[in-house]
Design an enzyme around this catalytic site. Sequence first.
Site, PDB file in Angstrom:
ATOM      1  CG  HIS A  72      -2.003  -0.982   1.172  1.00  0.00           C
ATOM      2  ND1 HIS A  72      -2.779  -1.299   2.252  1.00  0.00           N
ATOM      3  CD2 HIS A  72      -2.480  -1.740   0.143  1.00  0.00           C
ATOM      4  CE1 HIS A  72      -3.679  -2.216   1.901  1.00  0.00           C
ATOM      5  NE2 HIS A  72      -3.509  -2.486   0.635  1.00  0.00           N
ATOM      6  CE1 TYR A 202      -7.134   3.892  10.325  1.00  0.00           C
ATOM      7  CE2 TYR A 202      -6.141   4.012   8.138  1.00  0.00           C
ATOM      8  CZ  TYR A 202      -6.123   3.562   9.443  1.00  0.00           C
ATOM      9  OH  TYR A 202      -5.090   2.774   9.864  1.00  0.00           O
ATOM     10  N   PRO A 294      -6.376  -0.483  17.648  1.00  0.00           N
ATOM     11  CG  PRO A 294      -8.164  -1.721  16.805  1.00  0.00           C
ATOM     12  CD  PRO A 294      -7.654  -1.090  18.070  1.00  0.00           C
ATOM     13  CE  LYS A 298       2.203   2.974  13.700  1.00  0.00           C
ATOM     14  NZ  LYS A 298       3.080   2.767  12.542  1.00  0.00           N
TER      15      LYS A 298
END
Length: 396
Positions: A72, A202, A294, A298
């Site tokens: 990505h 997101y 989450p 990480k």
Amino acid sequence: MRTQVAIIGAGPSGLLLGQLLYKAGIDNIIIERQSGDYVLGRIRAGILEQITVDLLAEAGVGERVKAEGTVHHSIELVFAGNRHAIDVHGLTGGKVVTAYGQTEVTRDLMDARRAAGLPTVYSAANVTVNDYDTDHPVVRYEKDGQTHEVTCDFIAGCDGFHGVCRASVPKSAITEYEKVYPFGWLGVLADVPPVSTHAIVYANSERGFGLCSMRSLTRSRYYVQCPIDDKVEAWSDDRFWDELRRRLDPEMAERMVTGPSIEKSIAPLRSFVAEPMRFGRLFLAGDAAHIVPPTGAKGLNLAASDVKYLSSAFIDHYLDKSNAGIDNYSQQALARVWRAERFSWWLTSLMHQFPDTAGFGQKVQEAELDYLVNSEALSRSLAENYVGLPLDFGRR
């Protein structure tokens, strides 16, 4: 049994530590309270920083992630009904993240350990860590009705948040920091093509947070923010897909492919850090020492950086006869832990609906997101933290 390093926990951090030590010629055993099938069946994260990918290659298990992982170059932020791309690759001088499920990481490490014939004990009952404040630590466990004892030089606690290692430390010797968030994530795993193959998505909306991720080009992992006391049974597949669509921009919602879920669960969100991460000859790594929400992807990556610091410390001890890495492990690891905690807290606070977010709070979030996507400096800060800050060995 006698070994050099006894590793408690056969999740990715314990297996990765064992593999790195094996490559350096350091004897180790892994002791796990669950069965191998149970460990492999756990559904977890799937976004790897470049540091983690490089560490898997160093451990000799990087071929499949290189061949099958999906790189990505960007992330996408959805807010106020519009989608905005953050060019992670361009803003960080060419760094990327790779979509590759934690289950696959675990499988690769398990296969490598089995092929090398390294000792691993699954379904070990009543595991205890003893005498770690002396020069002769001992691990005891029960298996097949018999009690077994392992003497060792060091114990590595890679046994997760609910494991025995941190719980064995006297309360007076450890400081715990925790923040519990007032919501959870409802996650769905489905064999459908991801809505985006080049970015994690997101979404900030008045209905709550949403996230679109992937495990492969044919398997997707999606989430929606939900009440902390919600029940999985209350969420049919149709209800989930409808709710996720409502939180995305119209174009992405329209082209999303849906299908039956193959796994569905609700996870609470918390930030947690235990200090220090070393107690005599007992060392904590991964979820045994810290938990991050989450949102920032990480958790697994932070465990991998712990393992890099810890494996380097053990290698220095045995090969270079230096204890500098051992003595500075906790300080080094915690510096990176708190940077990741800050980033994960910030991104969680920015993207989720909190009890006081409605109205004014929602508009402030949208204004900050608008500033973020239009500010090169702030976008670079997000990108740098997302791909992972460099490991720092300067604290030796």
